[in-house]
Design an enzyme around this catalytic site. Structure first.
Site, mmCIF file in Angstrom:
data_model
loop_
_atom_site.group_PDB
_atom_site.id
_atom_site.type_symbol
_atom_site.label_atom_id
_atom_site.label_comp_id
_atom_site.label_asym_id
_atom_site.label_seq_id
_atom_site.Cartn_x
_atom_site.Cartn_y
_atom_site.Cartn_z
ATOM 1 N N LYS A 90 0.844 -1.197 0.000
ATOM 2 C CA LYS A 90 0.000 0.000 0.000
ATOM 3 C C LYS A 90 0.881 1.250 0.000
ATOM 4 O O LYS A 90 1.603 1.517 0.960
ATOM 5 C CB LYS A 90 -0.899 0.043 1.239
ATOM 6 C CG LYS A 90 -1.840 1.256 1.243
ATOM 7 C CD LYS A 90 -1.941 1.875 2.604
ATOM 8 C CE LYS A 90 -2.740 3.167 2.600
ATOM 9 N NZ LYS A 90 -2.147 4.258 1.832
ATOM 10 N N GLU B 120 10.407 2.697 10.290
ATOM 11 C CA GLU B 120 11.284 3.862 10.135
ATOM 12 C C GLU B 120 10.395 5.079 10.236
ATOM 13 O O GLU B 120 9.480 5.257 9.427
ATOM 14 C CB GLU B 120 12.022 3.805 8.794
ATOM 15 C CG GLU B 120 13.243 4.718 8.740
ATOM 16 C CD GLU B 120 12.875 6.157 8.442
ATOM 17 O OE1 GLU B 120 12.906 6.976 9.394
ATOM 18 O OE2 GLU B 120 12.539 6.459 7.304
ATOM 19 N N CYS C 55 13.609 11.884 5.331
ATOM 20 C CA CYS C 55 13.743 11.551 6.752
ATOM 21 C C CYS C 55 15.160 11.790 7.251
ATOM 22 O O CYS C 55 15.383 11.974 8.447
ATOM 23 C CB CYS C 55 13.304 10.113 7.016
ATOM 24 S SG CYS C 55 14.103 8.899 5.974
ATOM 25 N N GLU D 247 9.871 17.040 13.947
ATOM 26 C CA GLU D 247 10.209 16.888 12.532
ATOM 27 C C GLU D 247 9.264 17.745 11.686
ATOM 28 O O GLU D 247 8.049 17.573 11.738
ATOM 29 C CB GLU D 247 10.102 15.424 12.117
ATOM 30 C CG GLU D 247 10.572 15.181 10.701
ATOM 31 C CD GLU D 247 10.539 13.713 10.304
ATOM 32 O OE1 GLU D 247 11.459 13.262 9.620
ATOM 33 O OE2 GLU D 247 9.572 13.026 10.693
#
Length: 488
Positions: free
Chosen positions: A180, A255, A289, A390
């Site tokens: 997905k 992650e 990231c 973040e």
């Protein structure tokens, strides 16, 4: 490639068939360069569609496992060749759909080809070890056995590389897959899956399904027939993956981002450091990231480095990533655009000083897209929101340190620990940094962003959970060790 309708509608790929969702509904993927441009339509899938995909993978896993590792590798070689033949089209689709510049998109697609060939080669490498037995008349060895059917959930920022670095090892080590992608990059992902489909994989080995995270993503995480989940995305969703997988006793791999520091010491090459910070912080509009977001500079060179950084950053040309000479494209979606603007405002409110960029671009070329200039904040302190959370956008915070010890302390002052870099010419400083920094990827005199496909990738603390991705390390997640003892 699929035979598309005029509306460029992409279907689910289940049990080797391209099929419509049972909902008969589609979702449009719009271009962040021009929100009036529709890149394509994808299926708004249902739980029934997910059930078909998972059952196809479940039913195919025994035959795929028995096929043998070398034969499985041959399918990846075929897929690599097909992806390479379609590199230009897929790269252009990526640029249109999520905004990164065409050269970056081409580089990522070429990386996908290389990853496929790397794991195709794994088909001819060992999958166990012979171990001496205390019984001289016995043979003892280990062999790797696949998990079974695994769920793969990927983000939008690397719509070719991340799916492939998860799917390729899963397949070569003998697992079947239900994949997905993020909706924002699902058209690009569909074109990647078409390459696998053309490679002739057996029925049910690789299944592709699009839809909402709430229905399809959560459905994959909770499905009892899946034997493992690999996920890249937000920390919040990742925690849900961990909770569900732990409850069912299956493997999971997460992650979940980073808040990556770059330390610039007083003896560093400031020109090289500025160039790397800009590349690491602003390429792909900071939507990596491993992107640099905190830049910690020793006080002796702070002002000189800041001046260089601002001067070079203000040369960056922002615009449509398909155009020649454009260095940075837009944010990948309106949602991400609004998130970045929100954090810029928070930075100002908390007392950081915006010394460059951070402005929404307007005018005929920009009004329909999600463009802003790369932002640099001065006077950032470690406790500020923009130094802890973040942002996933082109925003850098400058922080001052008295010495290397304080710089490392500031760098480690975050719940994340994905990547980190240092610029120094002092061997003692770099050795101290390697030992003391809390990050899974450590880079010396290089930008924080970037990882080589043959090397393990993953972070510490809240950045990652489970075994590493990429390289030989991927085998640790996608297989279990079986110890065999044979008595003569």
């Amino acid at each position: 490639m699929q035979t598309l309708s005029k509306e460029m509608t992409f279907k689910n790929f289940i049990n080797n068939e391209w099929i419509d969702s049972s909902s008969q509904e589609t979702v449009k993927s719009i271009s962040p360069m021009n929100k009036e441009e529709i890149v394509g339509y994808i299926q708004n899938s249902t739980k029934d569609d997910l059930e078909k995909a998972v059952r196809a993978a479940h039913q195919a896993k025994k035959a795929w496992r028995k096929l043998g590792q070398a034969q499985r590798g041959q399918y990846l070689y075929k897929a690599a060749n097909i992806l390479e033949e379609n590199l230009e089209d897929i790269a252009k689709t990526m640029t249109k759909e999520m905004g990164k510049t065409l050269p970056e998109a081409k580089g990522e697609t070429a990386r996908g080809v290389a990853i496929l060939r790397y794991y195709a080669g794994e088909g001819m490498r060992k999958n166990g070890d012979v171990i001496p037995s205390s019984d001289k008349d016995a043979l003892m060895f280990t062999k790797r056995t696949p998990l079974g059917a695994v769920g793969v959930i990927t983000p939008w920022n690397f719509p070719v590389a991340i799916p492939i670095w998860k799917i390729a090892p899963a397949l070569v080590y003998g697992n079947t897959v239900v994949f997905k992608p993020a909706t924002e990059a699902a058209v690009t992902a569909a074109k990647v899956i078409e390459c696998f489909a053309q490679a002739g994989l057996p029925e049910g080995v690789l299944n592709f399904i699009t839809g909402s995270g709430f229905v399809i993503g959560q459905g994959l995480i909770d499905h009892p027939l899946l034997n493992g989940i690999t996920f890249t995305g937000s920390e919040t969703v990742g925690q849900g993956v961990a909770k569900s997988a732990s409850a069912r006793g299956i493997k999971y791999q997460l992650e979940m981002g980073g808040k990556n520091p770059v330390i610039v010491t007083k003896d560093a090459d400031l020109d090289a450091a500025a160039e790397a910070v800009i590349s690491g912080g602003f390429r792909s509009a900071g939507q990596k990231c491993t992107a640099s977001s905190r830049v910690i500079v020793e006080q002796e060179v702070y002002e000189a480095f800041k001046e260089k950084l601002i001067q070079e950053t203000e040369k960056i040309k922002v615009g449509n990533g398909l155009k020649e000479g454009i260095w940075m494209g837009p944010c990948a979606s309106e949602s991400q655009f609004n998130t970045v603007k929100k954090y810029i405002e928070i930075g100002r409110e908390e007392g950081a000083v915006l010394v460059s960029g951070g402005k929404v671009l307007t005018g005929e070329e920009f009004d329909k897209g999600f463009y802003l200039t790369p932002a640099i904040f001065d006077k950032v302190t470690p406790d500020m929101t923009i130094a802890q959370e973040e942002i996933f956008g082109p925003v850098i915070g400058l922080m001052k340190a008295n010495d290397l010890e304080e710089a490392i302390e500031i760098a480690n002052n975050t719940k994340f620990g994905l990547s980190a870099s240092i610029f120094t010419t002092n061997i003692g400083s770099l050795l101290e940094f390697i030992d003391e920094i809390e990050a899974g990827l450590v880079r010396i005199n290089a930008e924080s962003a970037g990882v080589e496909l043959q090397a393990p990738f993953g972070g510490m603390k809240s950045s990652s959970t489970g075994s590493r991705e990429q390289g030989e390390a991927a085998q640790e997640f996608y297989t279990s060790i079986k110890t065999v003892f044979i008595k003569g």
